[in-house]
Design a protein around this motif. Structure first.
Motif, mmCIF file in Angstrom:
data_model
loop_
_atom_site.group_PDB
_atom_site.id
_atom_site.type_symbol
_atom_site.label_atom_id
_atom_site.label_comp_id
_atom_site.label_asym_id
_atom_site.label_seq_id
_atom_site.Cartn_x
_atom_site.Cartn_y
_atom_site.Cartn_z
ATOM 1 N N ILE A 177 0.835 -1.197 0.000
ATOM 2 C CA ILE A 177 0.000 0.000 0.000
ATOM 3 C C ILE A 177 0.876 1.257 0.000
ATOM 4 O O ILE A 177 0.540 2.271 -0.616
ATOM 5 C CB ILE A 177 -0.960 0.001 1.216
ATOM 6 C CG1 ILE A 177 -1.955 -1.151 1.090
ATOM 7 C CG2 ILE A 177 -1.721 1.320 1.318
ATOM 8 C CD1 ILE A 177 -2.903 -1.034 -0.083
ATOM 9 N N TYR A 178 2.016 1.186 0.648
ATOM 10 C CA TYR A 178 2.916 2.343 0.632
ATOM 11 C C TYR A 178 3.361 2.657 -0.799
ATOM 12 O O TYR A 178 3.242 3.783 -1.269
ATOM 13 C CB TYR A 178 4.134 2.094 1.522
ATOM 14 C CG TYR A 178 5.125 3.229 1.491
ATOM 15 C CD1 TYR A 178 4.951 4.342 2.308
ATOM 16 C CD2 TYR A 178 6.225 3.213 0.627
ATOM 17 C CE1 TYR A 178 5.829 5.406 2.276
ATOM 18 C CE2 TYR A 178 7.118 4.270 0.580
ATOM 19 C CZ TYR A 178 6.913 5.363 1.408
ATOM 20 O OH TYR A 178 7.788 6.415 1.361
ATOM 21 N N THR A 179 3.852 1.635 -1.493
ATOM 22 C CA THR A 179 4.357 1.902 -2.851
ATOM 23 C C THR A 179 3.216 2.231 -3.810
ATOM 24 O O THR A 179 3.382 3.047 -4.709
ATOM 25 C CB THR A 179 5.157 0.703 -3.409
ATOM 26 O OG1 THR A 179 4.309 -0.449 -3.375
ATOM 27 C CG2 THR A 179 6.395 0.426 -2.601
ATOM 28 N N ALA A 180 2.053 1.607 -3.616
ATOM 29 C CA ALA A 180 0.972 1.797 -4.594
ATOM 30 C C ALA A 180 0.101 3.009 -4.285
ATOM 31 O O ALA A 180 -0.404 3.648 -5.195
ATOM 32 C CB ALA A 180 0.101 0.540 -4.651
ATOM 33 N N VAL A 181 -0.099 3.319 -3.015
ATOM 34 C CA VAL A 181 -1.031 4.396 -2.676
ATOM 35 C C VAL A 181 -0.320 5.617 -2.088
ATOM 36 O O VAL A 181 -0.441 6.731 -2.601
ATOM 37 C CB VAL A 181 -2.115 3.895 -1.686
ATOM 38 C CG1 VAL A 181 -3.051 5.029 -1.315
ATOM 39 C CG2 VAL A 181 -2.882 2.731 -2.289
ATOM 40 N N VAL A 182 0.468 5.398 -1.033
ATOM 41 C CA VAL A 182 1.069 6.538 -0.333
ATOM 42 C C VAL A 182 2.028 7.301 -1.251
ATOM 43 O O VAL A 182 1.972 8.525 -1.342
ATOM 44 C CB VAL A 182 1.795 6.067 0.949
ATOM 45 C CG1 VAL A 182 2.504 7.227 1.613
ATOM 46 C CG2 VAL A 182 0.804 5.438 1.908
ATOM 47 N N LEU A 183 2.876 6.569 -1.970
ATOM 48 C CA LEU A 183 3.814 7.257 -2.878
ATOM 49 C C LEU A 183 3.083 7.994 -3.980
ATOM 50 O O LEU A 183 3.445 9.102 -4.371
ATOM 51 C CB LEU A 183 4.791 6.250 -3.490
ATOM 52 C CG LEU A 183 5.974 5.834 -2.614
ATOM 53 C CD1 LEU A 183 6.915 4.919 -3.395
ATOM 54 C CD2 LEU A 183 6.731 7.057 -2.106
ATOM 55 N N LYS A 184 1.987 7.395 -4.504
ATOM 56 C CA LYS A 184 1.245 8.014 -5.601
ATOM 57 C C LYS A 184 0.499 9.259 -5.126
ATOM 58 O O LYS A 184 0.457 10.281 -5.807
ATOM 59 C CB LYS A 184 0.248 7.012 -6.207
ATOM 60 C CG LYS A 184 0.916 5.787 -6.796
ATOM 61 C CD LYS A 184 1.099 5.880 -8.312
ATOM 62 C CE LYS A 184 2.275 5.018 -8.765
ATOM 63 N NZ LYS A 184 2.030 3.582 -8.589
ATOM 64 N N MET A 185 -0.129 9.145 -3.930
ATOM 65 C CA MET A 185 -0.918 10.272 -3.439
ATOM 66 C C MET A 185 -0.033 11.330 -2.800
ATOM 67 O O MET A 185 -0.462 12.479 -2.606
ATOM 68 C CB MET A 185 -1.952 9.802 -2.423
ATOM 69 C CG MET A 185 -2.793 8.650 -2.913
ATOM 70 S SD MET A 185 -4.561 8.948 -2.845
ATOM 71 C CE MET A 185 -4.830 9.222 -1.138
#
Lengths: 314, 278
Positions: free
Chosen positions: B123-131
């Motif tokens: 979730i960090y690489t897919a969501v947090v980094l993107k957002m």
């Protein structure tokens, strides 16, 4: 008119079928996606360090040197220790619950053992810091050093925080898993097996030994492997008691580090991309190991619990 | 003579199993006892109403962490429960035996064994980094991923208990398959499915690892779902590993609240909806 109505319902039917299918399919997608995400983010590290990543024991973010061996060592040692303690005890619990206890007693004890699994990891860790580690430092480790000090495993200064503490806490946490699965496969042993043994004059233990355990062996192995999988990936409790030092020392008293713990501690502190990527690669390795382990374990458990070969006895 | 040895051995082995059970329960009472002892002393009204105070000061509370945990568990439930139940329906009602459903079932089982910190990384690489920021949404999403396989399995088990004659009765009355599932099969299994969902909620409310770098944590109230947010488990972790005595006490109090929450949900799930199973 009736034609129209039937068409409507079947459209709704197809819609429900489609939606539920998509949700079921999403599980497969989710798993593949997780694997891909991790691999993708770990790529810079894989490129830079190659195979040396898992053989190097140097983890030095300042010099941009990353080797995961100390973490792999710490994870394996604590998990194996946990398994050595939890497997026999968990099996004993399962036998007691399944073969010996009265049904009321069974429900209560069974519930208590399940509660052991319901306590959050971070609470085990808190207890580990303030109760278990001081106890190990002051009582257990000096005692072990005194009586078994000739073994390298029990040498060195008693610190409390180290692999012994990590292994003990893990043992508590995986015990319910091993007990529950062993119980499940033992319950699938046909009663006729037991009755046959008893009818031949076997004592209760002999009955368990010849009629229950051989039958449930594969499934119990599966349960133990699932427990191992849990131990390898368990994060918080281990992070809080293992001492967090990336060294490879033979003594169980020595502080060490585990794969999950280094991720938990350093992930938000990773100041540059390669550092983050190296941490993701540690996670990717952990993901791979637990994936394979779970895969094999489930195969074993399925082969017993889903299709007992009891039919050929009847 | 031989008879005597066999009996002795029987007695010895059975005692070992009893001893193993007692040993297994020692840590349970050890942990619960200490949490109760240290937690009760530190628990007061301020704990539920105040924000954390600066390090070393007493009188702080965990109000924001309690609310944060509730918010993220709610987000996780809103995603995880429908997805899990629908997938469970597919596996029992539409497609029980094909290679596809076997594969899904297998993946579900394997997914339950994946370490929860891995979900945090993904979730960090897919969501947090993107957002670009840590958020309650990311934390809730991570918890949802942990929830889905649990719910699928429990839904499947419960739907399997519904007897076929009930379904056939529906068809015989000319009710379509979809309506039979929604109006007859699901209500029959509803109690069991709710029990499963509650157990899954109890399970994820104690999760720390997947929240560390998705929700992060926050000393103040989060003003939106798109901000870092505090949660009980993460706050307990931070306080337990801090050097301050006041914070240690808050960690014990937080643990007591968390454990009580989990045990109450567990008991409620088991006993309030028990009638179906017995």
């Amino acid at each position: 008119m009736s034609k129209k109505r039937r068409f409507k319902t079947s459209l709704g039917d197809q819609f429900l079928r489609l939606v539920t299918f998509l949700m079921a399919f999403s599980v497969l997608v989710l798993m593949a996606w997780m694997g891909w995400q991790m691999f993708d983010a770990a790529r810079p590290s894989i490129h830079t360090f190659g195979f040396g990543f898992i053989t190097s024991r140097v983890w030095d973010p300042v010099k941009e040197q990353f080797g995961a061996l100390p973490f792999i060592y710490g994870t394996l040692m604590t998990s194996l220790l946990a398994l050595l303690l939890a497997a026999p005890i968990g099996l004993g619990v399962a036998i007691f619950l399944n073969e010996m206890a009265e049904s009321k007693f069974r429900a209560v004890i069974g519930f208590l053992v399940e509660m052991l699994a319901a306590i959050p990891s971070v609470v085990y860790g808190l207890w580990g810091i303030f109760v278990l580690a001081p106890w190990l430092r002051e009582t257990v480790e000096p005692g072990l050093a005194k009586w078994l000090g000739f073994v390298p495993l029990f040498q060195g200064t008693p610190v409390g925080f180290g692999m012994l503490a990590g292994g003990l806490i893990l043992a508590m946490m995986i015990l319910p898993t091993i007990a529950a699965i062993s119980r499940e496969v033992m319950a699938s042993v046909p009663n006729m097996q037991r009755e046959a043994a008893l009818a031949l004059g076997a004592t209760k233990w002999e009955m368990i030994k010849v009629a229950v355990l051989p039958y449930a062996k594969t499934g119990i192995m599966g349960g133990i492997m699932l427990g191992l999988g849990r131990a390898l990936g368990e994060t918080m409790a281990v992070t809080m008691v293992i001492g967090n030092r990336p060294d490879i020392l033979p003594s169980l008293f020595a502080p060490a580090y585990s794969m999950a713990a280094v991720i938990a501690n350093e992930f938000t502190e990773a100041t540059y991309d390669l550092y983050l990527s190296a941490l993701v690669e540690v996670g990717f390795i952990l993901f791979g190991i637990t994936l394979v382990l779970n895969f094999l374990a489930r195969l074993l458990v399925w082969s017993v619990a889903r299709g007992p070969k009891g039919g050929n006895l009847v | 003579m031989k008879e005597y040895i066999r009996k002795y051995k029987n007695w010895l082995m059975l005692s070992i199993f009893v001893a193993a059970t007692i040993i297994a329960l020692v840590p349970l009472f050890g942990v619960l006892g200490y949490v109760l002892k240290n937690g009760l002393g530190a628990l007061n009204i301020q704990f539920f109403t105040n924000l954390p105070k600066a390090m070393g000061l007493s009188g702080g509370g965990m109000a924001n962490a309690i609310v944060g945990t509730l918010i993220m568990v709610l987000i996780a439930s809103l995603i995880g429960i429908p997805v899990g139940i629908l997938a469970g329906i597919y596996l029992t009602e539409y497609d029980r035996h094909s290679w596809f459903s076997t594969a899904v079932r297998f993946a579900t089982d394997v997914l339950t064994g994946i370490p929860s910190i891995i979900v945090g990384i993904v979730i960090y690489t897919a969501v947090v980094l993107k957002m670009g920021n840590f958020s309650a949404l990311a934390g809730g999403l991570a918890l949802a991923i942990i929830m889905i396989p649990l719910i699928i399995r429990s839904t499947e088990e419960m739907l399997k208990l519904v007897s076929h004659s009930i379904r056939e009765a529906g068809y015989a009355l000319g009710i379509s398959k979809g309506k039979t599932i929604l109006k007859i099969v699901l209500p029959t299994a509803a109690k069991g499915i709710i029990t499963g969902a509650m157990l899954a909620i109890a399970r994820v409310s104690g999760e720390t690892a997947p929240l560390l770098f998705t929700a992060l944590g926050n000393q103040y109230w989060a003003r939106s779902l798109n901000e870092p947010i505090a949660s009980l488990p993460v706050q307990i972790f931070q306080y337990a590993t801090s050097p301050y005595k006041e914070w240690h006490q808050l960690a014990w109090a937080g643990s007591l609240v968390l454990i009580l929450m989990i045990i109450i949900i567990n008991l409620a799930a088991r006993f309030a909806f028990r009638s179906r199973h017995s």
